[in-house]
Design a protein around this motif. Structure first.
Motif, mmCIF file in Angstrom:
data_model
loop_
_atom_site.group_PDB
_atom_site.id
_atom_site.type_symbol
_atom_site.label_atom_id
_atom_site.label_comp_id
_atom_site.label_asym_id
_atom_site.label_seq_id
_atom_site.Cartn_x
_atom_site.Cartn_y
_atom_site.Cartn_z
ATOM 1 N N SER A 25 0.810 -1.219 0.000
ATOM 2 C CA SER A 25 0.000 0.000 0.000
ATOM 3 C C SER A 25 0.844 1.271 0.000
ATOM 4 O O SER A 25 0.355 2.337 -0.396
ATOM 5 C CB SER A 25 -0.940 0.017 1.210
ATOM 6 O OG SER A 25 -0.213 -0.126 2.415
ATOM 7 N N TRP A 26 2.100 1.178 0.443
ATOM 8 C CA TRP A 26 2.978 2.339 0.474
ATOM 9 C C TRP A 26 4.389 1.952 0.054
ATOM 10 O O TRP A 26 4.908 0.920 0.493
ATOM 11 C CB TRP A 26 3.086 2.919 1.887
ATOM 12 C CG TRP A 26 1.891 3.641 2.407
ATOM 13 C CD1 TRP A 26 0.849 3.110 3.119
ATOM 14 C CD2 TRP A 26 1.614 5.042 2.299
ATOM 15 N NE1 TRP A 26 -0.054 4.081 3.451
ATOM 16 C CE2 TRP A 26 0.393 5.287 2.966
ATOM 17 C CE3 TRP A 26 2.286 6.112 1.704
ATOM 18 C CZ2 TRP A 26 -0.168 6.556 3.053
ATOM 19 C CZ3 TRP A 26 1.724 7.385 1.799
ATOM 20 C CH2 TRP A 26 0.517 7.600 2.464
ATOM 21 N N VAL A 27 5.022 2.789 -0.750
ATOM 22 C CA VAL A 27 6.473 2.792 -0.899
ATOM 23 C C VAL A 27 6.976 4.006 -0.131
ATOM 24 O O VAL A 27 6.492 5.126 -0.332
ATOM 25 C CB VAL A 27 6.914 2.882 -2.367
ATOM 26 C CG1 VAL A 27 8.424 3.086 -2.463
ATOM 27 C CG2 VAL A 27 6.498 1.634 -3.130
ATOM 28 N N ILE A 28 7.930 3.776 0.778
ATOM 29 C CA ILE A 28 8.441 4.855 1.631
ATOM 30 C C ILE A 28 9.955 4.900 1.476
ATOM 31 O O ILE A 28 10.644 3.916 1.755
ATOM 32 C CB ILE A 28 8.057 4.631 3.109
ATOM 33 C CG1 ILE A 28 6.547 4.427 3.239
ATOM 34 C CG2 ILE A 28 8.524 5.805 3.968
ATOM 35 C CD1 ILE A 28 6.081 4.090 4.646
ATOM 36 N N VAL A 29 10.483 6.038 1.026
ATOM 37 C CA VAL A 29 11.916 6.169 0.756
ATOM 38 C C VAL A 29 12.443 7.477 1.342
ATOM 39 O O VAL A 29 11.683 8.375 1.691
ATOM 40 C CB VAL A 29 12.210 6.129 -0.759
ATOM 41 C CG1 VAL A 29 11.769 4.811 -1.366
ATOM 42 C CG2 VAL A 29 11.546 7.303 -1.480
ATOM 43 N N GLY A 30 13.760 7.567 1.429
ATOM 44 C CA GLY A 30 14.408 8.815 1.804
ATOM 45 C C GLY A 30 14.745 9.626 0.565
ATOM 46 O O GLY A 30 14.214 9.390 -0.524
ATOM 47 N N ALA A 31 15.661 10.587 0.717
ATOM 48 C CA ALA A 31 16.082 11.411 -0.413
ATOM 49 C C ALA A 31 17.464 11.967 -0.138
ATOM 50 O O ALA A 31 17.843 12.187 1.015
ATOM 51 C CB ALA A 31 15.101 12.556 -0.655
ATOM 52 N N ASP A 32 18.212 12.210 -1.208
ATOM 53 C CA ASP A 32 19.511 12.848 -1.104
ATOM 54 C C ASP A 32 19.459 14.307 -1.527
ATOM 55 O O ASP A 32 20.294 15.098 -1.111
ATOM 56 C CB ASP A 32 20.533 12.093 -1.949
ATOM 57 C CG ASP A 32 20.907 10.768 -1.321
ATOM 58 O OD1 ASP A 32 21.940 10.708 -0.641
ATOM 59 O OD2 ASP A 32 20.152 9.788 -1.488
ATOM 60 N N ARG A 33 18.490 14.649 -2.360
ATOM 61 C CA ARG A 33 18.266 16.048 -2.717
ATOM 62 C C ARG A 33 16.872 16.173 -3.310
ATOM 63 O O ARG A 33 16.454 15.332 -4.100
ATOM 64 C CB ARG A 33 19.313 16.553 -3.715
ATOM 65 C CG ARG A 33 19.289 18.062 -3.896
ATOM 66 C CD ARG A 33 20.310 18.556 -4.912
ATOM 67 N NE ARG A 33 21.673 18.184 -4.618
ATOM 68 C CZ ARG A 33 22.723 18.995 -4.751
ATOM 69 N NH1 ARG A 33 22.552 20.251 -5.118
ATOM 70 N NH2 ARG A 33 23.950 18.567 -4.524
ATOM 71 N N ILE A 34 16.163 17.216 -2.912
ATOM 72 C CA ILE A 34 14.847 17.532 -3.455
ATOM 73 C C ILE A 34 14.921 18.946 -4.018
ATOM 74 O O ILE A 34 15.332 19.874 -3.315
ATOM 75 C CB ILE A 34 13.754 17.449 -2.373
ATOM 76 C CG1 ILE A 34 13.688 16.039 -1.776
ATOM 77 C CG2 ILE A 34 12.392 17.848 -2.951
ATOM 78 C CD1 ILE A 34 12.792 15.930 -0.553
ATOM 79 N N THR A 35 14.561 19.110 -5.272
ATOM 80 C CA THR A 35 14.675 20.426 -5.898
ATOM 81 C C THR A 35 13.422 21.266 -5.645
ATOM 82 O O THR A 35 12.423 20.791 -5.091
ATOM 83 C CB THR A 35 14.925 20.281 -7.408
ATOM 84 O OG1 THR A 35 13.894 19.475 -7.987
ATOM 85 C CG2 THR A 35 16.275 19.644 -7.666
ATOM 86 N N ALA A 36 13.482 22.522 -6.081
ATOM 87 C CA ALA A 36 12.426 23.483 -5.767
ATOM 88 C C ALA A 36 11.058 23.061 -6.289
ATOM 89 O O ALA A 36 10.021 23.441 -5.728
ATOM 90 C CB ALA A 36 12.795 24.854 -6.326
ATOM 91 N N ASN A 37 11.027 22.260 -7.364
ATOM 92 C CA ASN A 37 9.736 21.842 -7.926
ATOM 93 C C ASN A 37 9.252 20.504 -7.364
ATOM 94 O O ASN A 37 8.199 20.013 -7.762
ATOM 95 C CB ASN A 37 9.827 21.741 -9.445
ATOM 96 C CG ASN A 37 10.694 20.580 -9.907
ATOM 97 O OD1 ASN A 37 11.546 20.091 -9.151
ATOM 98 N ND2 ASN A 37 10.491 20.136 -11.139
ATOM 99 N N GLY A 38 10.030 19.903 -6.459
ATOM 100 C CA GLY A 38 9.606 18.645 -5.844
ATOM 101 C C GLY A 38 10.194 17.399 -6.450
ATOM 102 O O GLY A 38 9.868 16.282 -6.025
ATOM 103 N N ASP A 39 11.065 17.530 -7.459
ATOM 104 C CA ASP A 39 11.768 16.358 -7.980
ATOM 105 C C ASP A 39 12.698 15.810 -6.904
ATOM 106 O O ASP A 39 13.297 16.579 -6.143
ATOM 107 C CB ASP A 39 12.586 16.723 -9.222
ATOM 108 C CG ASP A 39 11.724 17.038 -10.436
ATOM 109 O OD1 ASP A 39 10.508 16.782 -10.392
ATOM 110 O OD2 ASP A 39 12.285 17.558 -11.429
#
Length: 358
Positions: A239-253
């Protein structure tokens, strides 16, 4: 909930005491738990490059302590210590290119240094800043864990099947974890039936680190090859994929470990919600979109060799270690400042204007 989360903290990857940095060597887990001591900025930069420490928040914390170590050496050497320390800033900044937390932490340390009018108490001030970066990440983890858990409860109150990729746990942060922090909190609330963990080639962070962390917490966990993710979404009721991030840009990528993009595509196809959990220090408002993110590519030997032995044909290798998930594939970004649903530039700008969670 906060008390439960604090009681559940069992793993740490970074320790600072006695004027030295100690890192749990994540290359050896889970077979061996070996702590290494670091006494110079150059050693810390090499540890980041060699994956002794990894995970965007943890890299930033380690780099902050690296600046303190650099300042210790430069002050002891005398002369123009500020100019000498600049070389350590550059060395640490060059250690890995994608995780923006590294550059955020170094900027925090640089700003603290610039506020010092003389050499009095320099080491104490820099150490306090690094310790503060470490402590604030731990606090952010606890806040994000609760916010993400509430999202899971809101959408379906019963036990759910989750999936994660790479390692975004205590080993990757200064505390409870980002994505795994949410999963841990959901488990404590009885919301987790099972967690499927992608092995995460080629460094196997999922197999070696995430599965080990979750099993140690008593979370029902199953390990799978990366290529099985879509099949498991289809047949196991994820029901969910849950991940971290190394960088998120201003538009949400979102830039995260290679394989995250294909997970998001598969999740959308199968109607699985996609949650990204990261502190606000991971959001890089200076970059407009994911196309602007420098994506690290590592040595082809990471694919050609296994345990030092050749396993592949002698051909060219493509080994990008991060990819970019477009914002339109992301259902939620969870930060310590709050939650952004269906992220875009306007929503992220509003989020980053907050000084604290409302």
């Amino acid at each position: 909930m906060r008390e439960q989360l604090l009681a559940a903290e069992k793993v740490q990857a970074i320790d600072w005491h006695g004027g030295a940095l100690y890192l749990l060597d994540q290359r050896l887990l889970p077979q061996e738990q070996v702590w290494l001591r670091f006494d110079s900025a150059a050693e810390v930069a090499q540890a980041i490059r060699d994956m002794v420490v990894r995970g965007a928040p943890a890299i930033g914390i380690a780099a902050a302590y690296g600046v303190v170590l650099g300042a210790q050496a430069c002050l002891a050497a005398g002369g123009d210590w500020r100019q000498a320390l600049e070389a350590d800033f550059q060395r640490l900044a060059a250690s890995r290119p994608t995780a923006v937390n590294l550059f955020w932490a170094l900027q925090r340390m640089r700003e603290r240094l610039q506020r010092l009018k003389d050499d009095q108490g320099v080491l104490e001030q820099l150490e306090a800043e690094a310790v503060g970066i470490h402590a604030s990440d731990r606090e952010a983890n606890l806040t994000m864990a609760q916010l993400g858990m509430e999202l899971i409860r809101k959408h379906q109150g019963s036990e759910q099947v989750l999936m994660t990729h790479c390692n975004a746990g205590a080993l990757a942060t200064g505390g409870f974890g980002t994505a795994l922090g949410v999963i841990r909190a959901a488990h404590l609330e009885g919301l987790v039936e099972r967690v499927y963990v992608d092995e995460t080639r080629p460094w196997l962070q999922g197999a070696r680190l995430t599965a080990w962390e979750l099993a140690g917490d008593g979370v029902p966990v199953s390990l799978n090859v990366d290529a099985a993710a879509a099949h498991l979404m289809k047949v196991k009721g994820v029901s969910w994929v849950i991940v971290g991030a190394d960088r998120i840009t201003a538009n949400g990528d979102v830039a995260n470990k290679i394989g995250t993009y294909q997970l998001a595509v598969n999740a959308m196809h199968h109607g699985v919600r996609f949650m990204v959990v990261a502190p606000s220090s991971t959001i890089d408002m200076a970059l407009e979109s994911g196309e602007d993110i420098p994506l690290e590519e590592r040595s082809g030997d990471e694919l050609r060799l296994l345990g030092g032995r050749p396993i592949a044909a002698d051909v060219a290798v493509s080994n990008p270690v991060f990819d970019v998930t477009p914002a339109d594939l992301v259902d939620y970004i969870v930060t310590e400042k709050g939650v952004v649903e269906r992220p875009d530039s306007e929503k992220l700008a509003q989020l980053m204007c907050r000084k604290r969670l409302h």
